[in-house]
Write an enzyme that holds these catalytic residues in place. Sequence first.
Site, PDB file in Angstrom:
ATOM      1  N   ASP A  94      42.077 113.064  37.672  1.00 45.17           N
ATOM      2  CA  ASP A  94      43.298 112.573  37.492  1.00 45.17           C
ATOM      3  C   ASP A  94      44.261 113.409  37.987  1.00 45.17           C
ATOM      4  O   ASP A  94      45.283 113.135  38.209  1.00 45.17           O
ATOM      5  CB  ASP A  94      43.682 112.908  35.947  1.00 45.17           C
ATOM      6  CG  ASP A  94      43.402 111.496  35.328  1.00 45.17           C
ATOM      7  OD1 ASP A  94      42.822 110.416  35.806  1.00 45.17           O
ATOM      8  OD2 ASP A  94      43.687 111.209  33.955  1.00 45.17           O
ATOM      9  N   ASP A 105      45.996  98.717  36.830  1.00 45.79           N
ATOM     10  CA  ASP A 105      45.580  99.749  35.819  1.00 45.79           C
ATOM     11  C   ASP A 105      46.055  99.310  34.364  1.00 45.79           C
ATOM     12  O   ASP A 105      46.215  98.233  34.014  1.00 45.79           O
ATOM     13  CB  ASP A 105      45.890 101.085  36.433  1.00 45.79           C
ATOM     14  CG  ASP A 105      44.867 102.456  35.964  1.00 45.79           C
ATOM     15  OD1 ASP A 105      44.975 102.969  34.968  1.00 45.79           O
ATOM     16  OD2 ASP A 105      44.124 102.809  36.828  1.00 45.79           O
ATOM     17  N   ASP A 129      37.408 103.044  31.878  1.00 47.04           N
ATOM     18  CA  ASP A 129      37.971 104.433  31.538  1.00 47.04           C
ATOM     19  C   ASP A 129      37.601 104.861  30.224  1.00 47.04           C
ATOM     20  O   ASP A 129      37.032 104.219  29.314  1.00 47.04           O
ATOM     21  CB  ASP A 129      39.564 104.321  31.399  1.00 47.04           C
ATOM     22  CG  ASP A 129      40.202 105.801  31.957  1.00 47.04           C
ATOM     23  OD1 ASP A 129      39.507 106.890  31.839  1.00 47.04           O
ATOM     24  OD2 ASP A 129      41.408 105.394  32.135  1.00 47.04           O
TER      25      ASP A 129
HETATM   26  C1  DGJ Z   1      43.089 107.886  32.699  1.00 47.68           C
HETATM   27  C2  DGJ Z   1      42.481 107.434  34.275  1.00 47.68           C
HETATM   28  O1  DGJ Z   1      41.958 108.580  34.845  1.00 47.68           O
HETATM   29  C3  DGJ Z   1      43.865 107.289  34.813  1.00 47.68           C
HETATM   30  O2  DGJ Z   1      43.468 107.012  36.331  1.00 47.68           O
HETATM   31  C4  DGJ Z   1      44.550 105.883  34.373  1.00 47.68           C
HETATM   32  O3  DGJ Z   1      43.598 104.808  34.574  1.00 47.68           O
HETATM   33  C5  DGJ Z   1      44.791 106.220  32.996  1.00 47.68           C
HETATM   34  N1  DGJ Z   1      43.845 106.918  32.237  1.00 47.68           N
HETATM   35  C6  DGJ Z   1      45.395 104.989  32.290  1.00 47.68           C
HETATM   36  O4  DGJ Z   1      45.791 105.245  31.138  1.00 47.68           O
END
Ligand code: DGJ
Length: 729
Positions: free
Chosen positions: A548, A366, A478
């Site tokens: 999230d 990530d 993202d």
């Molecule tokens: C937001 C995403 O939804 C998370 O899963 C993760 O990837 C973070 N950003 C990383 O900055």
Amino acid sequence: MSVHYDPKERIFHLRGKDTSYVIQIIRDGYLAHLYWGKRLNHFYSKNPIRFVKRGFSPNPEPSDQSFSLDTLPQEYPAYGNTDFRTPAYQIQLENGSTITDLRYKNHSIFKGKPKLSGLPSVYVEEEQEAETLEIILEDSLIHLQVKLTYTIFSEYNAITRSVHFQNQGEEKLKILRALSANVDFRDDQFDLLTLYGSHINERNIVRRPIVPGSQLIESRRGASSHQQNPFFALLRKNTDEEKGEVYGFSLVYSGNFLAQVEVDQFHTARASIGINPFDFTWLLKQNESFQLPEVVMVYSDEGLGGMSRTYHELYRTRLCRGTYRDLIRPTLINNWEATYMKFTAEKIIEIAKAAQEVGIELFVLDDGWFGKRDNAKSSLGDWVVNKQKLPKGLADLAKRIRKMGLEFGLWFEPEMVSVDSDLYRKHPDWCLHVPNRRRSEGRNQLVLDLSRTEVCDYIIAAVSNVLQSAPITYVKWDMNRHLTEIGSETLSAEQQRETAHRYILGLYRIMDEITSRFPDILFESCSGGGGRFDPGMLYYMPQVWTSDNTDAVSRLKIQYGTSIVYPLVTMGAHVSAVPNHQVKRVTSLDMRGNVAMSGNFGYELDLTKLTKKEKEEIKSQITFYKDIRHIVQFGKFYRLLNPFIGNQAAWLFISEDKTEVVVLYSQILSQPNPPLCSLRLKGLNPNFLYRDTKTGEVYGGDELMYAGIAIPQLKSDFNSVIWSFRRIK
Ligand code: DGJ
């Protein structure tokens, strides 16, 4: 399925699988809406529109005081020439006036479904799957042509609609408002269902009666948003999960949208959806055209569940595309909640090794692998590996992980730029901004101006370079803030309000190019979780990080609400550590596993920190998921108990041939002396015999549906059970 035109009555009858949609050209070419609902064999036009004289509803033809556009159910209404309700479109002429008068010009009917230029849409693989009607309307004074496109399907109770504007006149026109569809229902006996939320709390269901006046949802955030999903449904008052009529409207678009229902003075309901006219205009010069996004309208007389299953199948098989559309999705481990941005290559390898031991198939690295990114304050835009964290580079790390037998995936946030980045230092004008105004940051970042070709080209090149540099088979895409100070340095003053839509067009071009260049990569979109969970994104990327929020109890609602429109195979769902990082709740590993297994299953915790017992449990969760995932990912989905109205949630998945069933039941809080209840299943074959694969007990399909299975007494908060049944006879 057919589109039939009766030239005598001037009626178009679109007949889909079990639904009909009827339009009539009346008088001097007004396009009237006659019917949408259950399939009719014939529309004999014995139920015509009734014209009666109404006070304060003026008349376009002075000789006939009973005719007013104010009372006419229409397909694509205008404002200003006798209709006072909310219009589908509005155009400004060079003289400043905003009156237009679109009338029927001609039409064509053909097999198949055309693509929309530059925009995502539902598609067909064979011409026989669908039939399309195109109606051209024209304003003969300014030579504006508007094409209304309707497609119906042989296998789905769905109608897609879109609109295309073309300026064939000489003057410069300005589109002030242009929605993609308008449906005028003849009464207002409906409830409105929408999906609202916030970051880490997406897609809550709200159902309310519609009342005189306008009720609307919208996004002004530059993205479809966590706050409102670009979807609504109108439900008849007696409609529930299994029975009753539902009319669904889902916009295939990822930007600002408006969805509105207006109940007028005569208790008719006007439903419309499209690009949000707020802060939007579009300049249409001579010979220019403008394509609006598609709306997918679903009719169900089998309740909300019937509507959802139509969307699920249509979106899974005819909106999502690419290599992975029909492929089993891998189980994954993502290091975000395990390490956040603090990791080393060795730590990543350790987690990957632990993942390999329990049977996980994909490792996802990530945020934090690029530039000098150790926190959210820097480096977005600089898509080069961070040599301090990964001294031997990405390719080396990916190869080591692949050697263990895992696939390797990588996170990007390509639409953004950090102020502290080489990209911003070199191109400070590349972000969205307006002259002499502050550039507001969100999560310490600015948004790149995707209305500019060179910015899009940079993103395509930068992401492609990384993807070519290492054996990467998965990408998480993202997007962590919404748009502010929306303006573009390269657009003229009169085109500034085009920026937000041009941003989305740029994004679609980027995603189209990258996903075509790398057809064997599985792409998952994400916007701080489910902030852009919309059909537009699904056209390019067949799965989405649902939220999230990884807490199993919160996820019951989030996944249930998301399932109203979106197939379960599109939802990423991970087991994370406890206390949960978002809500601090402690739930059992069993429940976390059970809930996450209702989507694309994965883990998002530090596997190296778990006990031997926990690792064993995870291993058996993965084995079990691999055994049921074809049903979860490609089966039909039935909702059984609604967590928005009770203390429990339940749903089931069933294979197409009805031989394999997976059922999830979850209790939120435990009750003192609870009733001993049964859970009644749905969608099974009543004549099949099913065996519970864990206990070996045999049940009739009818028994499971009508008598139900006993819900065990669960004596603690946050508890759940999964059953799996296989047909034996
Ligand atoms: C937001 C995403 O939804 C998370 O899963 C993760 O990837 C973070 N950003 C990383 O900055």
